[in-house]
Scaffold this motif. Structure first.
Motif, PDB file in Angstrom:
ATOM      1  N   UNK A 158       0.838  -1.203   0.000  1.00 23.98           N
ATOM      2  CA  UNK A 158       0.000   0.000   0.000  1.00 23.98           C
ATOM      3  C   UNK A 158       0.871   1.251   0.000  1.00 23.98           C
ATOM      4  N   UNK A 159       0.974   1.962  -1.119  1.00 23.31           N
ATOM      5  CA  UNK A 159       1.736   3.216  -1.138  1.00 23.31           C
ATOM      6  C   UNK A 159       1.102   4.254  -0.216  1.00 23.31           C
ATOM      7  N   UNK A 160       1.921   4.932   0.557  1.00 20.58           N
ATOM      8  CA  UNK A 160       1.414   5.891   1.538  1.00 20.58           C
ATOM      9  C   UNK A 160       0.540   6.962   0.887  1.00 20.58           C
ATOM     10  N   UNK A 161       0.999   7.540  -0.200  1.00 16.89           N
ATOM     11  CA  UNK A 161       0.251   8.630  -0.825  1.00 16.89           C
ATOM     12  C   UNK A 161      -1.083   8.145  -1.377  1.00 16.89           C
ATOM     13  N   UNK A 214       6.936   6.888  -5.338  1.00  9.13           N
ATOM     14  CA  UNK A 214       7.462   7.051  -3.985  1.00  9.13           C
ATOM     15  C   UNK A 214       7.454   5.738  -3.203  1.00  9.13           C
ATOM     16  N   UNK A 215       6.604   4.828  -3.625  1.00  8.73           N
ATOM     17  CA  UNK A 215       6.507   3.534  -2.944  1.00  8.73           C
ATOM     18  C   UNK A 215       7.732   2.657  -3.212  1.00  8.73           C
ATOM     19  N   UNK A 216       8.387   2.878  -4.328  1.00 10.39           N
ATOM     20  CA  UNK A 216       9.542   2.050  -4.693  1.00 10.39           C
ATOM     21  C   UNK A 216      10.657   2.141  -3.651  1.00 10.39           C
ATOM     22  N   UNK A 217      11.155   3.340  -3.281  1.00 11.16           N
ATOM     23  CA  UNK A 217      12.178   3.391  -2.231  1.00 11.16           C
ATOM     24  C   UNK A 217      11.647   2.956  -0.864  1.00 11.16           C
ATOM     25  N   UNK A 218      10.344   3.132  -0.618  1.00 10.64           N
ATOM     26  CA  UNK A 218       9.768   2.695   0.655  1.00 10.64           C
ATOM     27  C   UNK A 218       9.843   1.180   0.801  1.00 10.64           C
ATOM     28  N   UNK A 219       9.596   0.476  -0.291  1.00  9.83           N
ATOM     29  CA  UNK A 219       9.763  -0.984  -0.298  1.00  9.83           C
ATOM     30  C   UNK A 219      11.247  -1.332  -0.314  1.00  9.83           C
ATOM     31  N   UNK A 220      12.042  -0.509  -1.005  1.00 15.07           N
ATOM     32  CA  UNK A 220      13.485  -0.758  -1.079  1.00 15.07           C
ATOM     33  C   UNK A 220      14.150  -0.782   0.282  1.00 15.07           C
ATOM     34  N   UNK A 221      13.712   0.081   1.192  1.00 16.38           N
ATOM     35  CA  UNK A 221      14.256   0.096   2.556  1.00 16.38           C
ATOM     36  C   UNK A 221      14.005  -1.247   3.234  1.00 16.38           C
ATOM     37  N   UNK A 222      12.805  -1.777   3.050  1.00 13.83           N
ATOM     38  CA  UNK A 222      12.452  -3.066   3.663  1.00 13.83           C
ATOM     39  C   UNK A 222      13.283  -4.190   3.047  1.00 13.83           C
ATOM     40  N   UNK A 223      13.408  -4.188   1.731  1.00 10.50           N
ATOM     41  CA  UNK A 223      14.196  -5.226   1.052  1.00 10.50           C
ATOM     42  C   UNK A 223      15.653  -5.162   1.495  1.00 10.50           C
ATOM     43  N   UNK A 224      16.210  -3.944   1.583  1.00 10.52           N
ATOM     44  CA  UNK A 224      17.597  -3.802   2.046  1.00 10.52           C
ATOM     45  C   UNK A 224      17.772  -4.406   3.433  1.00 10.52           C
ATOM     46  N   UNK A 225      16.836  -4.106   4.334  1.00  8.62           N
ATOM     47  CA  UNK A 225      16.940  -4.628   5.697  1.00  8.62           C
ATOM     48  C   UNK A 225      16.920  -6.158   5.695  1.00  8.62           C
TER      49      UNK A 225
END
Length: 296
Positions: free
Chosen positions: A80-83, A165-176
């Motif tokens: 779910x993208x925040x925006x 904007x959702x792409x980097x938000x998911x990217x943070x989770x994938x990186x972790x």
């Protein structure tokens, strides 16, 4: 304590910190110790994060929408993208259109004419989805597919920005998960789906079809674990009437004005989530086609 500090919503900030800690520990230490424990921690953390995201888009804990968005930037729920959540949910808060199949983005009802054109298997699937068990099992998949398809059909710049904007938000989770996490991918995906399933309990009967707009929104007088996980959104008519009131003040506001709220929503009330499970786990509460919509 100064007036400035008293005005800061410390319960929300503390709970957000605990939410991130629980999710982070679930994907690392918890998963390494015992995978089912880690998965439960991720389920609770992701579901709570979604509830906190709902608080942020309503203007908590800061007056700045940018800083509120930053606080919940990592997309723990993945889908779910925040925006997009903000745009659709704010549209949903126009009480006059609640449950409308076209105007309410969060409606679970369907235009009867559209319903009549569905194949038998499609109608059967949606009937199962209208039981609580079906909503928890199938709801995240059906809801996500419907949400994505709706956005694809719209295709405007605002929608595109939300997904971008959702792409980097998911990217943070994938990186972790790759760099720090100790949880198998399959277990994380199952846990994330389960978190969405838990959230479907909250949205299952928040609104009903009713000729009077103010009588469409429920009260569930629950103060247990699910109420905390949903940040007291079970007092849903209170939230709709006072959307800027923070989650931790809703129970007292309801308690002090109980008769007023129950009068306003036409007595649409359940004693607890336990009652909801007993009554609707295996049977539908509502039909899929909107009962007040023209049928021909």
């Amino acid at each position: 304590m100064s007036e400035r500090l008293r005005g800061l919503e410390w319960p929300t900030l503390v709970l957000l910190a605990l939410c991130y800690a629980l999710w982070a520990l679930g994907t690392t230490v918890g998963a390494a110790m015992w995978l089912p424990l880690g998965m439960v921690m991720v389920v609770i953390g992701a579901a709570l994060h979604s509830s906190l995201t709902h608080e942020m888009l309503h203007g908590h804990p800061f007056t700045s929408p940018v800083w509120n968005a930053v606080l919940v930037f990592p997309a723990l729920s993945l889908v779910v993208p925040y925006l997009r959540f903000k745009d659709t949910h704010m549209a949903h808060h126009r009480d006059a259109i609640l449950t409308d199949p076209y105007d309410d983005p969060e409606s679970n009802f369907m235009d009867p004419k559209v319903w009549g054109r569905l194949p038998r298997w499609g109608r059967a699937l949606l009937r199962v989805n209208n039981t609580l068990a079906g909503r928890m099992l199938l709801g995240p998949l059906i809801g996500t597919l419907g949400f994505v398809l709706s956005d694809v059909r719209r295709g405007d710049r605002r929608v595109a920005l939300g997904w971008l904007l959702h792409v980097p938000a998911v990217g943070v989770v994938v990186w972790w998960l790759v760099a720090v996490g100790q949880m198998p991918v399959w277990a994380f995906l199952v846990s994330s789906y389960a978190a969405l399933s838990v959230l479907k309990i909250r949205t299952f009967l928040e609104h009903r079809a009713h000729e009077t707009a103010q009588a469409r929104t429920v009260i569930i007088e629950d103060r247990g674990l699910l109420a905390l996980l949903f940040l007291n959104n079970n007092f849903h008519i209170v939230h709709h009437m006072h959307a800027m009131v923070p989650w931790y003040r809703l129970p007292a506001l309801y308690r002090d004005n109980r008769d007023r709220y129950l009068s306003r929503n036409g007595g649409y009330r359940y004693a607890s989530y336990g009652e909801v499970f007993r009554r609707y786990f295996w049977r539908a509460k509502d039909p899929v086609p909107h009962p007040l919509y023209p049928k021909g």
